[in-house]
Motif scaffolding. Structure first.
Motif, PDB file in Angstrom:
ATOM      1  N   SER A   1       0.840  -1.203   0.000  1.00 35.35           N
ATOM      2  CA  SER A   1       0.000   0.000   0.000  1.00 35.35           C
ATOM      3  C   SER A   1       0.872   1.249   0.000  1.00 35.35           C
ATOM      4  O   SER A   1       2.070   1.202   0.305  1.00 35.35           O
TER       5      SER A   1
ATOM      6  N   TYR B   1      -4.905   2.120  -1.398  1.00 38.65           N
ATOM      7  CA  TYR B   1      -5.513   1.137  -0.501  1.00 38.65           C
ATOM      8  C   TYR B   1      -6.807   0.584  -1.079  1.00 38.65           C
ATOM      9  O   TYR B   1      -7.093  -0.608  -0.946  1.00 38.65           O
ATOM     10  N   TRP B   2      -7.627   1.432  -1.736  1.00 42.22           N
ATOM     11  CA  TRP B   2      -8.905   0.950  -2.275  1.00 42.22           C
ATOM     12  C   TRP B   2      -8.667  -0.088  -3.371  1.00 42.22           C
ATOM     13  O   TRP B   2      -9.462  -1.006  -3.541  1.00 42.22           O
TER      14      TRP B   2
ATOM     15  N   MET C   1      -6.057  -2.227  -3.502  1.00 41.48           N
ATOM     16  CA  MET C   1      -5.682  -3.469  -2.830  1.00 41.48           C
ATOM     17  C   MET C   1      -6.908  -4.133  -2.218  1.00 41.48           C
ATOM     18  O   MET C   1      -7.006  -5.364  -2.192  1.00 41.48           O
ATOM     19  N   HIS C   2      -7.840  -3.352  -1.738  1.00 44.35           N
ATOM     20  CA  HIS C   2      -9.069  -3.903  -1.158  1.00 44.35           C
ATOM     21  C   HIS C   2      -9.901  -4.592  -2.236  1.00 44.35           C
ATOM     22  O   HIS C   2     -10.495  -5.661  -1.992  1.00 44.35           O
ATOM     23  N   ASN C   3      -9.988  -4.010  -3.428  1.00 47.14           N
ATOM     24  CA  ASN C   3     -10.747  -4.636  -4.516  1.00 47.14           C
ATOM     25  C   ASN C   3     -10.116  -5.947  -4.972  1.00 47.14           C
ATOM     26  O   ASN C   3     -10.825  -6.902  -5.318  1.00 47.14           O
TER      27      ASN C   3
ATOM     28  N   LEU D   1      -8.326  -7.902  -3.116  1.00 49.58           N
ATOM     29  CA  LEU D   1      -8.175  -8.818  -1.969  1.00 49.58           C
ATOM     30  C   LEU D   1      -6.699  -9.163  -1.750  1.00 49.58           C
ATOM     31  O   LEU D   1      -6.324 -10.330  -1.619  1.00 49.58           O
TER      32      LEU D   1
ATOM     33  N   GLU E   1      -2.979  -8.587   0.364  1.00 54.16           N
ATOM     34  CA  GLU E   1      -2.329  -8.237   1.613  1.00 54.16           C
ATOM     35  C   GLU E   1      -0.946  -7.671   1.299  1.00 54.16           C
ATOM     36  O   GLU E   1      -0.447  -7.766   0.171  1.00 54.16           O
TER      37      GLU E   1
ATOM     38  N   GLU F   1     -17.278   6.314  -1.217  1.00 56.01           N
ATOM     39  CA  GLU F   1     -17.030   5.136  -2.052  1.00 56.01           C
ATOM     40  C   GLU F   1     -18.091   5.061  -3.145  1.00 56.01           C
ATOM     41  O   GLU F   1     -19.281   5.238  -2.886  1.00 56.01           O
TER      42      GLU F   1
END
Length: 298
Positions: A24, A92-93, A95-97, A99, A101, A164
């Motif tokens: 990130s 960060y968004w 990496m969240h999409n 999935l 780490e 979002e």
């Protein structure tokens, strides 16, 4: 034999396909990079730029990001080539999409995407409707993005708040580039939004302020008089706030317990006669006494 000074057969661009360890933006050494966190572009190592140049990649550089462990896919652009070798830094968004780490392997492949003509977004909270001009806010936020992918959940920042937005649809494909394009934008109903219920006549009647139905104050009211100027001129009406008058206490009337349904009573208020005080002795006359002198008369 004729020799020409230009290449009649230009070199066909070769694809770029490499795996990097992703992190990130908060893990990027140096100062805080909020410009990366707000957009849809990544930071790659300098070796990637050298390799892309030798492969004759078309501009602008667009990439397909794939998490092979979960099969999640998105698209992005590149902002800078200053990352450590073997690493890439993502918002960060993103990496969240995907999935992902910290330190997971991410497959990056160069792609060519069509120019966007239409997109539809769905705010994830009803708070987005409180913005005065949502389209202008979204247009300004998308300047930091290079691509849009159907199904992505992007994040935009406005007035120190993060909103979002889910990309529901893009045309002419599921992945498009939004660099220098004329794109039509639509908004779907936000998640959790409820239509306001129509007001009934009962609600409108109850909306009347009870203070307006109170009787006017009776008896002495302070500062109720009018003012006059010393020079005799008329006083101009001022827009200043009036003196606050003390609220008179409201006295509830006594109900008529003998009232019968179907009867009307017209009560006329009769002003009581003013009582004139009469003297006890109607024959009294003032200054009728006798006088005396201290000196004897001769």
């Amino acid at each position: 034999m004729f020799q020409f000074g230009f290449n009649m057969f230009p070199e066909i661009p070769r694809p770029f396909n490499t795996a990097y360890h992703c992190f990130s933006v908060s893990m990027l050494p140096g100062n805080d990079r909020q410009d990366v966190e707000r957009g849809g572009k990544i930071i790659m190592p300098p070796s990637a730029l050298d390799q892309l140049t030798r492969l004759n990649i078309n501009y602008p550089m667009l990439f397909k990001l794939t998490n092979k462990n979960t099969g999640r896919i998105t698209h992005c652009g590149v902002l800078e080539f200053v990352a450590d070798e073997g690493k890439v830094y993502l918002p960060y968004w993103m990496m969240h999409n995907l999935l992902l780490e910290e330190g997971d392997l991410l497959q990056i492949e160069s792609v060519s995407l069509p120019v966007a003509t239409f997109s539809r977004f769905q705010p994830q909270t009803p708070d987005f409707l409180e913005i005065t001009n949502p389209k202008a806010v979204l247009e300004n936020a998308l300047r930091s993005f290079a691509c849009l992918t159907t199904g992505d959940l992007i994040a935009i920042k406005y007035n120190q708040r993060i909103y979002e937005m889910c990309v529901l649809e893009t045309k002419p494909g599921n992945a498009v580039t939004i660099i220098e394009c004329d794109m039509n934008v639509e908004f779907a109903t936000p998640v959790g939004y409820k239509e306001p219920s129509p007001k009934t006549k009962v609600d409108e009647e109850m909306s009347v302020d009870p203070a307006d139905m109170m009787p006017e104050p009776a008896g002495f009211v302070a500062f109720k008089g009018a003012g006059n100027r010393l020079d005799g001129k008329k006083r101009k009406d001022s827009t200043s706030t009036e003196l606050v008058q003390p609220k008179a206490s409201y006295v509830r009337g006594i109900p008529d317990y003998d009232y019968r349904i179907g009867t009307l009573k017209f009560i006329r208020t009769i002003k009581p006669e003013k009582k004139v005080k009469k003297d006890i002795d109607d024959d009294f006359q003032a200054f009728q006494g006798a006088g005396f002198s201290l000196r004897s008369r001769k």
